[in-house]
Each structure stands twice: as C-alpha cells, then as structure tokens.
Design an enzyme around this catalytic site. Sequence first.
Site, mmCIF file in Angstrom:
data_model
loop_
_atom_site.group_PDB
_atom_site.id
_atom_site.type_symbol
_atom_site.label_atom_id
_atom_site.label_comp_id
_atom_site.label_asym_id
_atom_site.label_seq_id
_atom_site.Cartn_x
_atom_site.Cartn_y
_atom_site.Cartn_z
ATOM 1 N N THR A 39 34.335 31.474 33.081
ATOM 2 C CA THR A 39 33.523 29.921 32.423
ATOM 3 C C THR A 39 34.010 29.564 30.609
ATOM 4 O O THR A 39 33.986 28.358 30.599
ATOM 5 C CB THR A 39 32.159 30.911 31.793
ATOM 6 O OG1 THR A 39 31.868 31.073 33.823
ATOM 7 C CG2 THR A 39 30.797 29.912 31.601
ATOM 8 N N GLU A 110 37.790 13.006 36.112
ATOM 9 C CA GLU A 110 39.568 13.573 37.053
ATOM 10 C C GLU A 110 39.142 13.966 38.237
ATOM 11 O O GLU A 110 39.192 12.546 38.530
ATOM 12 C CB GLU A 110 38.743 15.423 36.280
ATOM 13 C CG GLU A 110 38.170 15.621 35.159
ATOM 14 C CD GLU A 110 37.959 17.185 35.350
ATOM 15 O OE1 GLU A 110 37.786 17.719 36.402
ATOM 16 O OE2 GLU A 110 38.278 17.649 33.968
ATOM 17 N N HIS A 224 46.350 25.144 40.502
ATOM 18 C CA HIS A 224 45.942 24.045 39.222
ATOM 19 C C HIS A 224 47.387 23.724 38.829
ATOM 20 O O HIS A 224 48.518 24.307 38.506
ATOM 21 C CB HIS A 224 45.745 24.719 37.719
ATOM 22 C CG HIS A 224 44.500 23.741 37.032
ATOM 23 N ND1 HIS A 224 46.094 22.636 36.556
ATOM 24 C CD2 HIS A 224 43.549 22.510 36.444
ATOM 25 C CE1 HIS A 224 44.932 21.785 35.570
ATOM 26 N NE2 HIS A 224 43.877 21.659 36.183
ATOM 27 N N ARG A 268 44.075 17.871 43.718
ATOM 28 C CA ARG A 268 44.885 19.252 42.992
ATOM 29 C C ARG A 268 45.613 19.776 43.925
ATOM 30 O O ARG A 268 46.907 19.930 43.715
ATOM 31 C CB ARG A 268 43.949 20.373 42.743
ATOM 32 C CG ARG A 268 43.652 20.276 41.209
ATOM 33 C CD ARG A 268 42.492 21.199 40.242
ATOM 34 N NE ARG A 268 42.242 20.920 39.401
ATOM 35 C CZ ARG A 268 40.761 21.668 38.789
ATOM 36 N NH1 ARG A 268 40.788 22.563 39.029
ATOM 37 N NH2 ARG A 268 40.688 20.782 37.697
ATOM 38 N N HIS A 328 44.324 29.281 39.841
ATOM 39 C CA HIS A 328 43.351 29.155 39.284
ATOM 40 C C HIS A 328 41.553 29.020 39.799
ATOM 41 O O HIS A 328 40.832 29.642 39.099
ATOM 42 C CB HIS A 328 43.728 27.447 38.759
ATOM 43 C CG HIS A 328 42.502 26.351 38.407
ATOM 44 N ND1 HIS A 328 42.429 27.210 36.751
ATOM 45 C CD2 HIS A 328 41.354 25.776 38.258
ATOM 46 C CE1 HIS A 328 41.497 26.703 35.793
ATOM 47 N NE2 HIS A 328 41.425 25.554 36.793
ATOM 48 N N ARG A 363 38.974 21.949 46.458
ATOM 49 C CA ARG A 363 37.270 22.611 45.077
ATOM 50 C C ARG A 363 37.783 21.152 43.866
ATOM 51 O O ARG A 363 38.753 20.829 44.382
ATOM 52 C CB ARG A 363 37.069 23.825 44.014
ATOM 53 C CG ARG A 363 36.523 23.467 43.202
ATOM 54 C CD ARG A 363 36.412 24.025 41.700
ATOM 55 N NE ARG A 363 37.338 24.756 41.461
ATOM 56 C CZ ARG A 363 37.558 24.229 40.007
ATOM 57 N NH1 ARG A 363 36.459 24.520 39.265
ATOM 58 N NH2 ARG A 363 38.925 24.148 39.374
HETATM 59 C C1 LIG Z 1 40.893 27.753 32.150
HETATM 60 C C2 LIG Z 1 40.331 27.969 33.222
HETATM 61 C C3 LIG Z 1 39.629 26.496 32.997
HETATM 62 C C4 LIG Z 1 38.769 25.939 34.033
HETATM 63 N N1 LIG Z 1 37.757 24.693 33.481
HETATM 64 C C5 LIG Z 1 37.362 24.198 34.693
HETATM 65 C C6 LIG Z 1 35.874 22.999 34.093
HETATM 66 O O1 LIG Z 1 36.912 22.433 33.639
HETATM 67 N N2 LIG Z 1 35.540 22.376 34.879
HETATM 68 C C7 LIG Z 1 34.738 23.624 35.894
HETATM 69 O O2 LIG Z 1 33.810 23.513 36.764
HETATM 70 N N3 LIG Z 1 34.896 24.693 35.978
HETATM 71 C C8 LIG Z 1 36.485 25.238 35.452
HETATM 72 N N4 LIG Z 1 37.542 26.308 35.539
HETATM 73 C C9 LIG Z 1 36.479 27.049 37.168
HETATM 74 C C10 LIG Z 1 35.431 27.966 36.052
HETATM 75 O O3 LIG Z 1 35.112 28.003 34.832
HETATM 76 C C11 LIG Z 1 34.812 28.844 36.888
HETATM 77 O O4 LIG Z 1 34.959 29.024 38.624
HETATM 78 C C12 LIG Z 1 33.813 29.935 36.979
HETATM 79 O O5 LIG Z 1 33.076 29.479 35.891
HETATM 80 C C13 LIG Z 1 33.462 31.092 37.201
HETATM 81 O O6 LIG Z 1 32.255 31.320 36.602
HETATM 82 P P1 LIG Z 1 30.859 32.676 37.371
HETATM 83 O O7 LIG Z 1 30.475 32.998 36.238
HETATM 84 O O8 LIG Z 1 31.368 32.515 38.487
HETATM 85 O O9 LIG Z 1 32.548 33.731 37.086
HETATM 86 P P2 LIG Z 1 33.546 34.118 35.169
HETATM 87 O O10 LIG Z 1 32.475 32.995 34.442
HETATM 88 O O11 LIG Z 1 35.135 33.764 35.496
HETATM 89 O O12 LIG Z 1 32.666 35.292 34.972
HETATM 90 C C14 LIG Z 1 33.076 36.726 35.939
HETATM 91 C C15 LIG Z 1 32.161 37.831 35.051
HETATM 92 O O13 LIG Z 1 32.048 38.603 35.823
HETATM 93 C C16 LIG Z 1 32.392 39.778 35.194
HETATM 94 N N5 LIG Z 1 32.970 41.239 35.820
HETATM 95 C C17 LIG Z 1 33.799 41.255 36.803
HETATM 96 N N6 LIG Z 1 34.091 42.224 37.298
HETATM 97 C C18 LIG Z 1 33.252 42.958 37.497
HETATM 98 C C19 LIG Z 1 33.190 44.317 37.590
HETATM 99 N N7 LIG Z 1 34.089 44.671 38.211
HETATM 100 N N8 LIG Z 1 31.807 44.582 36.901
HETATM 101 C C20 LIG Z 1 31.374 44.321 35.671
HETATM 102 N N9 LIG Z 1 31.277 42.627 35.573
HETATM 103 C C21 LIG Z 1 32.590 42.597 36.478
HETATM 104 C C22 LIG Z 1 32.961 39.490 33.813
HETATM 105 O O14 LIG Z 1 33.017 40.404 33.490
HETATM 106 C C23 LIG Z 1 32.723 38.129 33.745
HETATM 107 O O15 LIG Z 1 31.731 38.687 32.621
HETATM 108 C C24 LIG Z 1 37.829 27.132 34.745
HETATM 109 C C25 LIG Z 1 38.814 27.973 34.780
HETATM 110 C C26 LIG Z 1 39.589 28.444 33.888
HETATM 111 C C27 LIG Z 1 40.157 29.437 34.302
#
Ligand SMILES: Cc1cc2nc3c(=O)[nH]c(=O)nc-3n(C[C@H](O)[C@H](O)[C@H](O)COP(=O)(O)OP(=O)(O)OC[C@H]3O[C@@H](n4cnc5c(N)ncnc54)[C@H](O)[C@@H]3O)c2cc1C
Length: 509
Positions: A39, A110, A224, A268, A328, A363
């Site tokens: 995130t 985008e 990506h 993409r 990605h 996506r």
């Molecule tokens: C560089 C980059 C740019 C991006 N840009 C965009 C964008 O502009 N717009 C968009 O919509 N999306 C974007 N994305 C995708 C988006 O960021 C993610 O899909 C989204 O943030 C995922 O959110 P989430 O809360 O599901 O997981 P994450 O934000 O990945 O959080 C996962 C959490 O789970 C925890 N965790 C994992 N495994 C364990 C474990 N075994 N035990 C305990 N905790 C664990 C981690 O520590 C973390 O806190 C981008 C991704 C990247 C990598």
Amino acid sequence: MKVIVVGSGIAGLTAALHSHESGHDVTIVTKGDLGDGCTALAQGGVAGVYGPGDSPSAHAADTLVAGAGLSDPDAVRVLVSDGAARIAELIARGVGFDRADDGSLRLGREAAHSHARIAHAGGDATGAAISTALVECARRLRIPVLTEAFLVDLVGEGDAVRGVRVLRDGVVSDLPADAVILATGGAGHLYAHTTNPSGATGDGIAAALRAGAAVADLEFVQFHPTVLASGSAFLISEAVRGEGATLLDDQGRRFAFDSHPDGELAPRDVVSRAIARRAATQGAPVRLDATMLGAATLARRFPTIDRVMRERGFDWAKDPVPVTPAAHYLMGGVVTDLEGRTSVPGLFAVGEVARTGVHGANRLASNSLLEGAVFGARAAAALTAPWPAALRARDRTDIDLDRDIAASASRTEPAFTRAALQQLMWEEVGLLRTGDGLARALAVLKEWDAAHTAPTTVAEHEDANLLLLARATSAAALARTVSVGAHHRVDTAMTDAASRTPSSILETV
Ligand SMILES: Cc1cc2nc3c(=O)[nH]c(=O)nc-3n(C[C@H](O)[C@H](O)[C@H](O)COP(=O)(O)OP(=O)(O)OC[C@H]3O[C@@H](n4cnc5c(N)ncnc54)[C@H](O)[C@@H]3O)c2cc1C
C-alpha cells in the site's frame, strides 16, 4: 466479537478501523511495522472519482473489459458503487489528495481507463499518504497491534477458523478469535523481478490453502510494464504514460501501436508482452520517453519518481530511460463473496490476498487500493451476519497440486533456493507461457517440495509458502489451456473472451 486482522495495508487497516468503530474487540497482526506492505508504495492513485461525462457505469465497463470477460459483474458493481463513500472516508481520515486551483480533486488518467478518474496524493505518493493517514487513525483509536508477528497458519475448530498461529520473537503461539480477516496482500516474490516489497510472499494465500479454503485464478499475475531496468526494481507509474510518455524501441520507434490501437495505454498485459517481445528481439531493454513532459512537470507531478531517477543517475527530462516488465499484482487469491467471506466459516479475506471477482483475468490500474478499502469495510460490516450455507461457486479453477505430469526434472536443475524458485517462475510461469514450460516448472517444484524440511524461522516459512504457491500457480496455469488476460499461453489460441468486449455483461452494471 473478538476479531484478528492479519495485515496492515489499506485492506487490513480499513477492516480494522471499521470493526473497531462497530464495537468489536480488534487486534492487528502484522509481519513488519504497522503500515508495511504494498500500500505505502502505490504511486498512481485510487480510481473512482467521476468528472463530467464519467460515471460508475463507465468505470465498471472499463474494469470488465480489462478483466477480459472473467470479472464477476456483481463484484464490479459493488466496487464502483461503494467507491465514492470509501474515497470520502479516506479524505475524512486525513488523506490529502491533490487538488486543482478550484479545490476539486485533481484527477489522473491511466491505461485502459476511458476517463481521468484517478485521485492521487503528493503527485505520485498516494499509497504513502493513505498508509500514513490510516496508521495514524489506528494509533489514535489505540487498536492493539502485534508488529513483527508472522502468521504461520490459521487455527481451526471443526470446519471453522477460530484464530491464528503466529511466530514472534522465535516463539509460536495461538491467538483465539471469533473471526479472522486475512489482509496479507500478494505474492510478487514468486518472481525474479517484482515491484513488491520483500514481505509479499503469499503467506495468507498459502495458509488459506492449507486450511482448505477455496483459492482461484492464481494463473492471473499482472506484470507491470514499466519498471526501471537498472538496479533494484523501481516502478515508473502508469500515470507517466497517462500524461503522455511513450515507449520507444532501439530505432526510436513507438512500437506499442503494433500490438494494440491504444498503444502505450493499452491494458497492462498487452503492453508488458509488447515490451518483453521487443526487448528480446533487440537484445536490450526498450525505453520510456517522458522528455516531452519537461523537467518542471516531471518534478511537480511525479516527485518520488523524479527523485529516484536522479539518485540512479538518470535525467528523464532529457533522455528516455530503460524499462522492463516485473511481477506486480495477483488477480487471484482466496475466493470470497461480496462481503469478503471465504469458503471457510470465520475466515474473511480482503485486499490483494482475496479473489473477489473484481479483476477477472486482469486488473484495471488503480482499482486495487479501491478494492481494499471497499471490501475491507464490507467485511467488517458482515462480521456478525450468519455465514452463508455455501459460498457461490463462481468460475472457480480447481487447483490439482498432485496432477500427473509427463515432464520430469532434469538432473541439471539446481537445488532449492528462493532465488532458484523465482528464476524458474520468471522463465516458465511468467509473461509468456507454454505447456512444456509449465510442466517443467511443476516437475522441478515437486522435487523441491519433496526435499523440503519443516520450516521454523520466518524466512523458512516464507520459502515454504512460496513453494506451495508456485506449485498452485503453475498447476492453475497449466490447467488453463487458452490465453486470456494476463495469462498468456504462446502455444495455444486466444480465447474469445480475451478479444471481445463482454457487452452482455456491460448491460448489467
Ligand atoms: C510499487 C507499487 C505501486 C502500486 N501502485 C498502485 C496504485 O497506484 N493504485 C492501486 O490501486 N494499486 C497500486 N498498487 C497495488 C496496491 O498497492 C496493492 O494491491 C494494495 O496496496 C494491496 O493492499 P493490501 O492491504 O491488500 O496489502 P498490502 O498493502 O500489501 O499489505 C499486506 C500486509 O500484510 C502483512 N502480512 C503479509 N504476510 C504476513 C504474515 N505472514 N503475517 C503477518 N502479516 C503479514 C504485511 O506485513 C502487510 O502489512 C501498487 C503496488 C506496488 C507494489
């Protein structure tokens, strides 16, 4: 109700804040620090703010087209209709989205979006702004957090999940809960090249698989198109192409139009494959040309990228820069209904770990932050509702890990290391796949799995999870014999769904 949220990205924090605000007793368990994960790295922004001529149904239509006919229209409808409330909530929780002079949100465009509808913050630092604001809210509300706590497994009671097993400071312990909300993000580290941070090792999906939860669509991995092809992987947001940057081959020609009429702004998967093929043909990375935007615009609109470019010795206002695709985003994951409920009672999954049906085979850019916020909130709202007798089956892919395959691992295969697994996945289960390559991957992975010993440390647990997920991903990719969306089999034909606009679906949203 005692609720454990695993993960502290946008999905986990949204779920935790809503659960707490509804009066539940919430604990957040997270692998590193609060707010780690993908995130905070998000650049482009959050889709879902509609200017003149735009609408939720246009956003839904773009999402369905990107999904190549495999998205669930109901999930897409939920995404676009709940989206406005969630973006308003982010603003209320303190996210300072960029604004135009008249005070309205400044919107970016985008790839594969028909309109400019992406809200962004700090130019290209949207994820950091969201993460900072949500972490601050969780701290202010004093939601208990276990940092540096690694989810090892889900703890079951009968056929339900009733807690989590965590590894912290070298000690394994079970934490009981009435409900567990899995928000552990994706699995970019299945691949040698990825935009994801080091913690993206698919732990949540692997734990859900071991707990018997339905998992689907793992073959749909988004690569990506534009990661700096120099030094460690650094993403150059799609929004840069949205602002007008172009892709050039070694002759200085814009080759993206050879693959799709939308050129650099095609979906993409199309752009990534065009880049991979062109790079292979010319034996060198292709280049992203943002020089027409000028130094001032690049610095103002993309301050983070601009800074990193300069740190890495590139003046992107003057010269095109080398780029390559990298893993990605994972479209597949733990199958859920529209409230984040999985096939195992007591277990919810939200954010990238989940397969809600929103993304189908691919996506749409900037839909994932929105998905995390929308379904994180919905899961929290559904905590006390009765568990449905059966999760709707949808078009689930059954993953057969023990499938018989003709191939066998050659004697020259390396022993298991994480790097060897990542390279194998990059070569055989990456952008361009063949049946033979997938069978080879499965054979090697099976041998590695047979030789693997029981994990004890965090790194060993991650390796075991990557191994399980690599096998599941390869098996799913082998089982899907046609190309669709991000899953591209060069040895078989393109499915109909990949090449047409699903008009019958569009009419329903
Ligand atoms: C560089 C980059 C740019 C991006 N840009 C965009 C964008 O502009 N717009 C968009 O919509 N999306 C974007 N994305 C995708 C988006 O960021 C993610 O899909 C989204 O943030 C995922 O959110 P989430 O809360 O599901 O997981 P994450 O934000 O990945 O959080 C996962 C959490 O789970 C925890 N965790 C994992 N495994 C364990 C474990 N075994 N035990 C305990 N905790 C664990 C981690 O520590 C973390 O806190 C981008 C991704 C990247 C990598």
